[in-house]
Design a protein around this motif. Sequence first.
Motif, PDB file in Angstrom:
ATOM      1  N   ARG A   1       0.836  -1.199   0.000  1.00  0.00           N
ATOM      2  CA  ARG A   1       0.000   0.000   0.000  1.00  0.00           C
ATOM      3  C   ARG A   1       0.869   1.247   0.000  1.00  0.00           C
ATOM      4  O   ARG A   1       2.044   1.208   0.380  1.00  0.00           O
ATOM      5  N   SER A   2       0.281   2.355  -0.377  1.00  0.00           N
ATOM      6  CA  SER A   2       0.922   3.665  -0.262  1.00  0.00           C
ATOM      7  C   SER A   2       0.079   4.529   0.663  1.00  0.00           C
ATOM      8  O   SER A   2      -1.151   4.463   0.630  1.00  0.00           O
ATOM      9  N   TYR A   3       0.751   5.301   1.488  1.00  0.00           N
ATOM     10  CA  TYR A   3       0.050   6.184   2.415  1.00  0.00           C
ATOM     11  C   TYR A   3       0.761   7.519   2.466  1.00  0.00           C
ATOM     12  O   TYR A   3       1.993   7.580   2.436  1.00  0.00           O
ATOM     13  N   MET A   4      -0.003   8.602   2.547  1.00  0.00           N
ATOM     14  CA  MET A   4       0.598   9.928   2.679  1.00  0.00           C
ATOM     15  C   MET A   4      -0.237  10.769   3.629  1.00  0.00           C
ATOM     16  O   MET A   4      -1.469  10.810   3.529  1.00  0.00           O
ATOM     17  N   GLY A   5       0.424  11.392   4.578  1.00  0.00           N
ATOM     18  CA  GLY A   5      -0.267  12.245   5.525  1.00  0.00           C
ATOM     19  C   GLY A   5       0.701  13.220   6.156  1.00  0.00           C
ATOM     20  O   GLY A   5       1.920  13.056   6.068  1.00  0.00           O
ATOM     21  N   GLN A   6       0.179  14.241   6.795  1.00  0.00           N
ATOM     22  CA  GLN A   6       1.021  15.241   7.452  1.00  0.00           C
ATOM     23  C   GLN A   6       1.381  14.767   8.853  1.00  0.00           C
ATOM     24  O   GLN A   6       0.530  14.284   9.601  1.00  0.00           O
ATOM     25  N   VAL A   7       2.651  14.885   9.203  1.00  0.00           N
ATOM     26  CA  VAL A   7       3.122  14.441  10.503  1.00  0.00           C
ATOM     27  C   VAL A   7       2.525  15.331  11.594  1.00  0.00           C
ATOM     28  O   VAL A   7       2.611  16.557  11.533  1.00  0.00           O
ATOM     29  N   THR A   8       1.897  14.696  12.567  1.00  0.00           N
ATOM     30  CA  THR A   8       1.304  15.426  13.690  1.00  0.00           C
ATOM     31  C   THR A   8       2.021  15.151  15.003  1.00  0.00           C
ATOM     32  O   THR A   8       1.995  15.972  15.909  1.00  0.00           O
ATOM     33  N   VAL A   9       2.656  13.982  15.121  1.00  0.00           N
ATOM     34  CA  VAL A   9       3.377  13.614  16.350  1.00  0.00           C
ATOM     35  C   VAL A   9       4.686  12.951  15.964  1.00  0.00           C
ATOM     36  O   VAL A   9       4.727  12.100  15.078  1.00  0.00           O
ATOM     37  N   SER A  10       5.759  13.378  16.603  1.00  0.00           N
ATOM     38  CA  SER A  10       7.054  12.714  16.461  1.00  0.00           C
ATOM     39  C   SER A  10       7.773  12.844  17.796  1.00  0.00           C
ATOM     40  O   SER A  10       8.410  13.853  18.082  1.00  0.00           O
TER      41      SER A  10
END
Length: 252
Positions: A100-109
């Motif tokens: 699968r491919s997934y893309m999202g904005q990082v909210t927690v690191s």
Amino acid sequence: MGSLRIAFWLWVVLVLLLSPVWAVSASASNQPGLAPDLPTLVQGNGKGGGNNNKGGNSGGNGNGNGGGNSGGSSGKNSDNPGPNPNSNANPNPSSARQPRSYMGQVTVSAGGQVIAGNVRIQSNSPWLSLAIPGMWLEANGVWEGEVFVATEVKLYSPVPWAFYQGPGSLVGASQYPFVSAWLSNNRSDPFMALQAASEQAQVRVVAYFDGSKFRALPASFPVPAGLKPGWYELMGSIGAQGLVWSSVRPFP
């Protein structure tokens, strides 16, 4: 005859007494129920196959294409359907192990945990350790329960950036003896993220070389000869001649 007359009047009195009760019962039976049986909507846990919608950040600076500009997407890769970070659908168990491919904005690191959109990402990719909130993360991998396990990770940023770890004084953060810093090319606000770090034996840098300079690094940092455009990891130390690189290699 008298007994019949008495029976008739008793019957009339009984009818008059029971009439109000019937009226109340009839009125109550016409009232609607207070809790009708209606369909209940249940939200999922934020995983699943995506749709064909794409959003994104314009002019993102990517790591997977030699540091060039690449637009991010808040949805998925349409060539390899993956989950939308805004989706609340569970993945199909029969296809959970499919690539699968997934893309999202990082909210927690933090603490080794990275969440992009509303999805927890796990990977051995060195890029994942450099992700910070605000960046866009693109990952290829598989679902394992509620976690997306990525075999490949790419980061996208709205501005050129570099990672630095070493003495704070070298990047204008002399209030800290040692720092981990994500630098931008904005000299008036150079830190995308900054945190105190433990003492470092070496200076570590991850930056993109554009053919003439390292993006987002201070101009005082030396540039090794013979580099081609691309991402590099540099290790060095501070001596009498200032910062000297002891190791330069493509990253990752």
